[in-house]
Design an enzyme around this catalytic site. Structure first.
Site, PDB file in Angstrom:
ATOM      1  N   ASP A 100      31.582  28.989  43.444  1.00 26.99           N
ATOM      2  CA  ASP A 100      31.251  30.317  42.914  1.00 26.99           C
ATOM      3  C   ASP A 100      30.258  30.150  41.769  1.00 26.99           C
ATOM      4  O   ASP A 100      30.614  30.177  40.586  1.00 26.99           O
ATOM      5  CB  ASP A 100      32.506  31.049  42.453  1.00 26.99           C
ATOM      6  CG  ASP A 100      32.248  32.531  42.207  1.00 26.99           C
ATOM      7  OD1 ASP A 100      31.105  32.973  42.415  1.00 26.99           O
ATOM      8  OD2 ASP A 100      33.186  33.236  41.795  1.00 26.99           O
ATOM      9  N   HIS A 208      39.186  37.120  40.033  1.00 31.90           N
ATOM     10  CA  HIS A 208      38.171  38.029  39.510  1.00 31.90           C
ATOM     11  C   HIS A 208      38.798  39.386  39.192  1.00 31.90           C
ATOM     12  O   HIS A 208      39.685  39.857  39.903  1.00 31.90           O
ATOM     13  CB  HIS A 208      37.027  38.185  40.504  1.00 31.90           C
ATOM     14  CG  HIS A 208      36.302  36.893  40.750  1.00 31.90           C
ATOM     15  ND1 HIS A 208      35.629  36.630  41.917  1.00 31.90           N
ATOM     16  CD2 HIS A 208      36.162  35.793  39.978  1.00 31.90           C
ATOM     17  CE1 HIS A 208      35.084  35.424  41.846  1.00 31.90           C
ATOM     18  NE2 HIS A 208      35.410  34.906  40.684  1.00 31.90           N
ATOM     19  N   SER A 384      45.689  35.700  30.939  1.00 30.40           N
ATOM     20  CA  SER A 384      46.256  36.329  32.122  1.00 30.40           C
ATOM     21  C   SER A 384      46.441  37.817  31.875  1.00 30.40           C
ATOM     22  O   SER A 384      46.208  38.318  30.776  1.00 30.40           O
ATOM     23  CB  SER A 384      47.598  35.689  32.463  1.00 30.40           C
ATOM     24  OG  SER A 384      48.576  36.062  31.499  1.00 30.40           O
ATOM     25  N   MET A 385      46.919  38.537  32.916  1.00 28.56           N
ATOM     26  CA  MET A 385      47.126  39.981  32.790  1.00 28.56           C
ATOM     27  C   MET A 385      48.211  40.320  31.776  1.00 28.56           C
ATOM     28  O   MET A 385      48.260  41.436  31.278  1.00 28.56           O
ATOM     29  CB  MET A 385      47.509  40.571  34.152  1.00 28.56           C
ATOM     30  CG  MET A 385      46.423  40.494  35.189  1.00 28.56           C
ATOM     31  SD  MET A 385      46.918  41.287  36.750  1.00 28.56           S
ATOM     32  CE  MET A 385      48.167  40.144  37.365  1.00 28.56           C
ATOM     33  N   HIS A 408      36.940  27.910  29.397  1.00 26.80           N
ATOM     34  CA  HIS A 408      36.474  29.168  30.002  1.00 26.80           C
ATOM     35  C   HIS A 408      37.610  30.130  30.294  1.00 26.80           C
ATOM     36  O   HIS A 408      37.374  31.257  30.728  1.00 26.80           O
ATOM     37  CB  HIS A 408      35.691  28.888  31.283  1.00 26.80           C
ATOM     38  CG  HIS A 408      36.501  28.787  32.537  1.00 26.80           C
ATOM     39  ND1 HIS A 408      37.597  27.961  32.658  1.00 26.80           N
ATOM     40  CD2 HIS A 408      36.380  29.412  33.732  1.00 26.80           C
ATOM     41  CE1 HIS A 408      38.104  28.083  33.873  1.00 26.80           C
ATOM     42  NE2 HIS A 408      37.393  28.958  34.550  1.00 26.80           N
ATOM     43  N   ALA A 410      42.379  30.444  30.521  1.00 28.36           N
ATOM     44  CA  ALA A 410      43.671  29.828  30.270  1.00 28.36           C
ATOM     45  C   ALA A 410      43.877  28.592  31.150  1.00 28.36           C
ATOM     46  O   ALA A 410      44.507  27.628  30.741  1.00 28.36           O
ATOM     47  CB  ALA A 410      44.794  30.838  30.510  1.00 28.36           C
ATOM     48  N   LYS A 484      41.922  44.424  40.383  1.00 25.93           N
ATOM     49  CA  LYS A 484      41.661  43.134  41.019  1.00 25.93           C
ATOM     50  C   LYS A 484      41.393  43.349  42.500  1.00 25.93           C
ATOM     51  O   LYS A 484      41.682  44.420  43.042  1.00 25.93           O
ATOM     52  CB  LYS A 484      42.873  42.202  40.857  1.00 25.93           C
ATOM     53  CG  LYS A 484      43.315  41.994  39.415  1.00 25.93           C
ATOM     54  CD  LYS A 484      44.416  40.982  39.309  1.00 25.93           C
ATOM     55  CE  LYS A 484      43.884  39.589  39.474  1.00 25.93           C
ATOM     56  NZ  LYS A 484      43.036  39.149  38.359  1.00 25.93           N
TER      57      LYS A 484
END
Length: 485
Positions: A100, A208, A384-385, A408, A410, A484
């Site tokens: 990616d 993403h 994270s969320m 970049h 966690a 997401k």
């Protein structure tokens, strides 16, 4: 100082949060791990350290090969890895860049406060989910033809601004002003372009996301002011990359390099590190194609930014300009950039591979946008969320310790397969809602794959970066809404 041993690999602690893998056998340089003991224990659970050792065999690599505090196993080259190779006598490796290409993150400021948003979270998350394509496969903000995609690949965010999807300030606040001039659309195959045509302005899947956040903590008032951040402010974080186009570019060149440079490949401990010698035709072609994919990814994030601005304008009943929805910065991961670094007292041009690592240049570097040059480059590290994310600035020690780089994110603790076996998407969504975090995704499986328990402790990752002086804490933000794939 102590030592750390695992699976036949011994690391020696050389200073607080710095561990080295001594040079032995066919290694060309030492390896360096930047981590606390707690993070090192997690890094050692997969093949990350073996992959770090493997990267030390790359031709022309400059000491040291580095693993960041968020490091975990990747394709050949560890995610969270930094490897600098000589641009004349070294090599460039697609595996050390990643599939990616320019999977990066940008932050958009607003003048809204958390109180302005309370009670409208569900409306906002629904509208964002509707306006911004996500998930596997096609679907983007715009449908384009082959000629247009060539222009995007060549000109990057300049194309988006000229076509009404951004403003000049977006260019000024994007790494490299949103364009890699070495990009050559002709170096990208028709298959890659076809995959990209229908995906411009889409989040994709996996890790993403687009997240609306509130600023909860300011650690450095002066730098936060320069970045336009203050407590209780609403910001938007966008994390995505070059979609199927970048994946195809990596795949195409890996196969070509494996065939054309099999002799070099036979000298490496892992074929996934396949590399083209600097100066070879394939090295030049891959660099040009990679730069074009970088431009594509920047346009992708720019179109998502445009959609986000439009949604905020509709929901809050004011033009986005009146909401001060300005780009703070856009940072890139998964790239190999030609940069000049001082090595043993001499300036040398290097291919600095940052795979799952962030450029973190300090104050005074000409590459830092003029608006931030006196304080240092903004660095954005998502958590994270269910945890905070961070804004840092490039630290004074980064150039000497990590080729101007830091973490970049966690960093994952478990695979997606394991995550889906241990978490249920609906339960994760309910738990987050209890924390006033509203999440929407294409499937429950996606939410399970990205559950908070899947990731390392971002607070610890950032603490190590800050203590080492490679990326200094500026502000902490916390999720409000998240969409997401």
């Amino acid at each position: 100082m102590s030592t750390f041993q695992t699976n036949g690999i011994t690391l020696e602690q050389v200073s607080e949060n710095v561990w080295e893998l001594p040079r032995e056998g066919e290694m060309r340089v030492v390896g360096r791990v930047l981590a606390s003991e707690a993070l090192l224990e997690e890094i050692a659970e997969d093949k990350t350290l073996q992959q770090l050792q493997n990267t030390t065999h790359l031709p022309g690599i400059v000491e040291p090969a580095i693993c960041m505090p968020d490091g975990h196993q990747g394709y050949g080259f560890p995610v969270g890895g930094v490897g600098a190779t000589d641009a004349e006598d070294g090599c460039i490796s697609p595996g050390a860049v990643g599939y990616d290409i320019n999977c990066g993150v940008r932050m958009v400021r607003t003048n809204l406060t958390y109180d302005d948003l309370r009670g409208r979270e569900e409306e906002l998350v629904d509208r964002l989910f509707e306006a911004i394509p996500s998930g596997l496969g096609g679907g983007g903000v715009v449908e384009i033809d082959r000629g247009t995609i060539d222009e995007i690949l060549d000109r990057g965010v300049e194309w988006a601004v000229e076509n009404g999807y951004g403003v000049q300030d977006d260019l000024r606040h994007c790494e490299d002003e949103g364009r890699r001039p070495d990009a050559d659309p002709e170096a990208i195959t028709a298959d890659a372009k076809d995959r990209g045509k229908s995906q411009v302005g889409s989040l994709g899947s996996g890790n993403h996301f687009l997240e609306v956040q509130r600023v909860t903590d300011i650690f450095d008032e002066e730098i936060a002011d320069a970045y336009g951040l203050e407590e209780d402010q609403i910001v938007v974080l966008i994390h995505c990359g070059s979609r199927g186009l970048g994946h195809q570019v990596c795949n195409d060149y890996l196969r070509d390099i494996e065939q054309a440079h099999s002799g070099l490949l036979s000298q490496l401990p892992d074929k996934e590190l396949a590399a083209a010698p600097a100066g070879s035709q394939l090295a030049e072609d891959y660099y040009d194609a990679m730069c074009a994919a970088i431009n594509f990814a920047w346009v992708n994030r720019q179109l998502i930014t445009h959609q986000t601005r439009e949604v905020f304008a509709d929901v809050f009943g004011r033009p986005w300009e009146e909401l001060d929805m300005e780009l703070l910065y856009d940072v890139s991961h998964n790239i190999a950039k030609k940069e000049v670094h001082e090595i043993e007292g001499e300036d040398r041009e290097l291919f600095v591979h940052r795979k799952g690592a962030t450029r973190a240049f300090p104050a005074g570097r000409s590459e830092v946008p003029k608006a931030y040059r006196d304080v240092g480059q903004p660095v954005i590290i998502p958590g994270s969320m269910g945890a905070g994310s961070y804004v840092l600035c490039g630290g004074s020690e980064s150039m000497g310790l990590s080729f101007g780089s830091t973490a970049h994110g966690a960093g994952r603790l478990m695979s997606r397969t394991q995550a889906k076996s241990e978490f249920w998407g609906g339960d994760v969504q309910d738990d987050l809602r209890d924390q006033q975090v509203y999440v929407k995704a294409q499937s429950g499986a996606t939410i399970a794959e990205e559950a908070p328990g899947v990731y390392k402790d971002v607070d610890e990752v950032v603490r190590v970066s800050d203590e080492l002086g490679i990326g200094d804490k500026v502000a902490r933000v916390y999720p409000v809404c998240n969409i997401k794939g």
